[in-house]
Scaffold this motif. Structure first.
Motif, PDB file in Angstrom:
ATOM      1  N   PRO A   1       0.805  -1.227   0.000  1.00 36.03           N
ATOM      2  CA  PRO A   1       0.000   0.000   0.000  1.00 36.03           C
ATOM      3  C   PRO A   1       0.839   1.278   0.000  1.00 36.03           C
ATOM      4  O   PRO A   1       0.458   2.266  -0.631  1.00 36.03           O
ATOM      5  CB  PRO A   1      -0.837  -0.120   1.278  1.00 36.03           C
ATOM      6  CG  PRO A   1      -0.926  -1.596   1.531  1.00 36.03           C
ATOM      7  CD  PRO A   1       0.405  -2.127   1.101  1.00 36.03           C
TER       8      PRO A   1
ATOM      9  N   GLY B   1      -0.365   2.796  -3.217  1.00 36.68           N
ATOM     10  CA  GLY B   1      -1.544   3.565  -2.835  1.00 36.68           C
ATOM     11  C   GLY B   1      -2.825   2.775  -2.699  1.00 36.68           C
ATOM     12  O   GLY B   1      -3.910   3.368  -2.720  1.00 36.68           O
ATOM     13  N   ALA B   2      -2.760   1.448  -2.563  1.00 35.65           N
ATOM     14  CA  ALA B   2      -3.967   0.639  -2.399  1.00 35.65           C
ATOM     15  C   ALA B   2      -3.598  -0.650  -1.702  1.00 35.65           C
ATOM     16  O   ALA B   2      -2.497  -1.187  -1.902  1.00 35.65           O
ATOM     17  CB  ALA B   2      -4.619   0.330  -3.749  1.00 35.65           C
ATOM     18  N   THR B   3      -4.497  -1.136  -0.845  1.00 34.80           N
ATOM     19  CA  THR B   3      -4.279  -2.447  -0.243  1.00 34.80           C
ATOM     20  C   THR B   3      -4.555  -3.520  -1.286  1.00 34.80           C
ATOM     21  O   THR B   3      -5.175  -3.272  -2.316  1.00 34.80           O
ATOM     22  CB  THR B   3      -5.200  -2.662   0.963  1.00 34.80           C
ATOM     23  OG1 THR B   3      -6.563  -2.719   0.502  1.00 34.80           O
ATOM     24  CG2 THR B   3      -5.058  -1.532   1.977  1.00 34.80           C
TER      25      THR B   3
ATOM     26  N   GLU C   1      -8.242  -3.975  -1.768  1.00 28.43           N
ATOM     27  CA  GLU C   1      -8.817  -2.897  -2.571  1.00 28.43           C
ATOM     28  C   GLU C   1      -8.513  -3.089  -4.048  1.00 28.43           C
ATOM     29  O   GLU C   1      -9.377  -2.875  -4.913  1.00 28.43           O
ATOM     30  CB  GLU C   1      -8.271  -1.544  -2.092  1.00 28.43           C
ATOM     31  CG  GLU C   1      -8.808  -1.117  -0.740  1.00 28.43           C
ATOM     32  CD  GLU C   1      -8.086   0.108  -0.207  1.00 28.43           C
ATOM     33  OE1 GLU C   1      -8.598   0.717   0.748  1.00 28.43           O
ATOM     34  OE2 GLU C   1      -7.000   0.465  -0.743  1.00 28.43           O
ATOM     35  N   LEU C   2      -7.292  -3.531  -4.347  1.00 29.13           N
ATOM     36  CA  LEU C   2      -6.932  -3.762  -5.743  1.00 29.13           C
ATOM     37  C   LEU C   2      -7.771  -4.891  -6.336  1.00 29.13           C
ATOM     38  O   LEU C   2      -8.259  -4.797  -7.456  1.00 29.13           O
ATOM     39  CB  LEU C   2      -5.446  -4.101  -5.850  1.00 29.13           C
ATOM     40  CG  LEU C   2      -4.920  -4.424  -7.251  1.00 29.13           C
ATOM     41  CD1 LEU C   2      -5.179  -3.271  -8.210  1.00 29.13           C
ATOM     42  CD2 LEU C   2      -3.437  -4.759  -7.196  1.00 29.13           C
TER      43      LEU C   2
ATOM     44  N   ARG D   1     -11.239  -3.575  -6.973  1.00 27.47           N
ATOM     45  CA  ARG D   1     -11.271  -2.686  -8.135  1.00 27.47           C
ATOM     46  C   ARG D   1     -11.263  -3.483  -9.440  1.00 27.47           C
ATOM     47  O   ARG D   1     -11.969  -3.155 -10.394  1.00 27.47           O
ATOM     48  CB  ARG D   1     -10.070  -1.739  -8.115  1.00 27.47           C
ATOM     49  CG  ARG D   1     -10.103  -0.687  -7.021  1.00 27.47           C
ATOM     50  CD  ARG D   1      -8.923   0.247  -7.172  1.00 27.47           C
ATOM     51  NE  ARG D   1      -8.700   1.039  -5.974  1.00 27.47           N
ATOM     52  CZ  ARG D   1      -7.717   1.914  -5.837  1.00 27.47           C
ATOM     53  NH1 ARG D   1      -6.886   2.109  -6.848  1.00 27.47           N
ATOM     54  NH2 ARG D   1      -7.566   2.598  -4.722  1.00 27.47           N
TER      55      ARG D   1
ATOM     56  N   LEU E   1      -3.653   2.863 -10.363  1.00 29.24           N
ATOM     57  CA  LEU E   1      -2.701   2.686  -9.274  1.00 29.24           C
ATOM     58  C   LEU E   1      -1.819   3.918  -9.238  1.00 29.24           C
ATOM     59  O   LEU E   1      -1.159   4.240 -10.233  1.00 29.24           O
ATOM     60  CB  LEU E   1      -1.859   1.430  -9.476  1.00 29.24           C
ATOM     61  CG  LEU E   1      -2.544   0.096  -9.195  1.00 29.24           C
ATOM     62  CD1 LEU E   1      -1.562  -1.052  -9.359  1.00 29.24           C
ATOM     63  CD2 LEU E   1      -3.152   0.080  -7.809  1.00 29.24           C
TER      64      LEU E   1
END
Length: 564
Positions: A163, A167-169, A172-173, A176, A187
């Motif tokens: 992350p 910028g994302a766990t 979350e990825l 998405r 990303l």
């Protein structure tokens, strides 16, 4: 590469980090012209950068690093056509890059692998970045091309998680990608930029060398800075079918490529969520509690308590109250309000009884009754408390032998062994290099292993199994310092002594001393090189190796000379 060079008079070879040939192709006569070859290989290994050295027999060489950025060898081209050397250097560099990418993917942790580039056209080329991480997002590997795009030195990678880099766990990825199929997924890098990426989620039901049949791929697309509407996408495959998050189960994370461990995990998956008791056997330190915790985390009870009790570490006079609980005033020294006990504390979750073979015989009858009736009666109480627990037990003892010796109840044994699995000892496992990388990623403070140390560790018999392995690497990482390379001098003196087993008694009778002799030779070579590097100064060499002078004398067979 040989095919690309056609019939030209050239020799190609791959060497290890010490310059020893591993594989040779092409004109065998040229391989004998070692002077130019040695210079080329030596230069590439020292500077760790592709080099071209013109000579009567010109050579091009490119170093090869592994997924941790550690030098592990080089690829070289030796030939008479000096005019072709610029092209040969480019070919050597490209081929080494391809090998490095395969090494990276082969050692990547199960979880996620990300192919990323600032331009969509760069995806799928040798210039795209590779990032891989474990299912929790903490252990992150990035190749050199990826570090360049991230603007990070390798030493700084240890302080980052997925992350913090992208910028994302991971969850979350994954979400998405599911929601955007087919669609746009962004990303954003730590510096605010965006990247095009292709994501692979590994199915942890399969080992790493079977990834091609267990993966589902997705192309996560981002807006191009100059063309906000441009999209680069590919099929999302079976992404919607993947378990959340990242199809990486706790048991799957323990599957590092060893066949016996894969068989154990496959059996455990089949009883997940049932009321079948599990009995784990294996040597001390082989990872029985880690396996028990993974069983719990992969079960429907994962959000409920996991309660562990070591039956060998609690005094016999206290284990009954610890397990079954007690009422106020049940015995001298009891807490004023009593205690519910471990079994009640595990209600709804998993109770792990480690070293069950050391449970006192009288308590075995009480445990059997609890397991049969699914209720507990605390000491000093007349009321019974219903309990709903999953039971996992472990032991390093042979319970069948204990039954014959009348130290373990046969009826309890058959109540516990719904599924019996045996963990292999560390010396029996084929995935030690992957385990070394995993432990370093988790507890190594960003350290890497020098090739000489990796060779020593892979040949050790590890009588303390995984527990010993973790302690050795943790200590060595502290001695080396964060982000540094662990060298022989960072290993403990007593551990270095253990690396050369004394061949006597039953060991000599077994006539199985080849591994020990090989280890003796490796240690002797290491000591001789260190002595040479310090001008023959034994004290300086001993300090560099982290051993005593007497140890060096003993290894060199100089005990009598030292006394004299």
């Amino acid at each position: 590469m040989q095919h690309q060079l056609g019939g030209k008079d050239m020799t190609m070879l791959v060497v290890d980090a010490l310059g020893q040939p591993l594989h040779v192709r092409g004109d065998a006569a040229l391989a004998g012209r070692t002077a130019e070859l040695t210079n080329t290989l030596g230069a590439a290994l020292i500077v760790q950068h592709p080099v071209y050295l013109p000579a009567s027999c010109a050579g091009s060489c490119a170093p090869i690093v592994d997924g941790q950025g550690q030098l592990c060898g080089a690829l070289a081209i030796l030939g008479d056509c000096a005019s072709d050397q610029p092209a040969m250097l480019a070919l050597a560099r490209m081929s080494a890059n391809m090998i490095e990418r395969q090494l990276f993917l082969a050692s990547a942790p199960q979880g996620l692998t990300l192919h990323f580039h600032g331009r969509g056209a760069g995806l799928g080329t040798l210039q795209d970045g590779l990032a891989s991480c474990s299912a929790d997002g903490r252990a992150v590997m990035v190749n050199d091309a990826g570090l360049t795009q991230l603007g990070l030195p390798r030493a700084a990678l240890a302080s980052h998680t997925f992350p913090s880099l992208f910028g994302a766990t991971l969850a979350e990825l994954a979400e998405r990608c599911r929601a955007a199929a087919p669609g746009l997924v962004s990303l954003r890098l730590r510096d605010g930029g965006t990247v095009h990426c292709r994501v692979q989620f590994w199915d942890s039901c399969d080992t790493m060398d079977r990834r091609d049949t267990a993966s589902a791929t997705a192309t996560a697309t981002v807006a191009d800075g100059a063309h906000p509407g441009r999209r680069v996408r590919a099929g999302l495959g079976r992404l919607a079918d993947l378990p959340s998050p990242l199809a990486a189960t706790a048991l799957g994370q323990l599957d590092m490529g060893d066949t016996r461990m894969a068989q154990v995990i496959a059996k455990l998956r089949k009883v997940a969520g049932t009321d079948i008791a599990v009995l784990i056997t294996g040597e001390t330190g082989s990872g029985k509690e880690w396996l028990a915790q993974a069983i719990h985390r992969d079960s429907p009870r994962a959000r409920q308590p996991f309660v562990a009790i070591n039956c060998a570490s609690i005094p016999e006079s206290l284990i009954e109250s610890e397990l079954f609980g007690y009422e106020d005033g049940a015995f001298t020294g009891a807490r004023r309000k009593g205690s519910p006990g471990k079994i009640v504390a595990a209600n709804g979750g998993t109770l792990f009884l480690d070293e069950i073979g050391d449970m006192p015989l009288p308590l075995q009858a009480r445990l059997l009754r609890v397991l049969q009736e699914r209720q507990v009666t605390p000491l000093g109480s007349a009321r019974s408390i219903p309990v709903d627990i999953a039971l996992v037990c472990a032991t390093h003892r042979n319970l069948r032998e204990q039954i014959e010796a009348h130290t373990f109840r046969e009826d309890l044994y058959y109540r516990l062994n719904g599924l019996v699995v045996k963990l292999p000892a560390l010396r029996e496992r084929s995935d030690l290099p992957a385990l070394l990388a995993r432990v370093l990623a988790e507890d190594g403070a960003g350290c890497t292993l020098a090739p000489a140390v990796a060779g020593l560790l892979e040949r050790h018999r590890w009588p303390g199994n995984l527990r010993q392995l973790r302690n050795v690497l943790r200590t060595a990482a502290v001695m080396a310092g964060p982000g540094e390379q662990i060298r022989p001098e960072h290993l403990a003196d007593d551990f270095m002594d253990d690396l050369t087993p004394v061949i006597a008694g039953t060991e000599a009778a077994s006539n199985d001393n080849a591994p020990a002799l090989m280890l003796d030779q490796m240690e002797l070579q290491l000591i001789q090189r260190t002595l040479a590097a310090h001008g023959g100064n034994t004290s300086a060499a001993a300090r560099a190796l982290g051993v005593s002078r007497n140890t060096i004398y003993r290894k060199l067979g100089m005990d009598r000379l030292a006394v004299a």
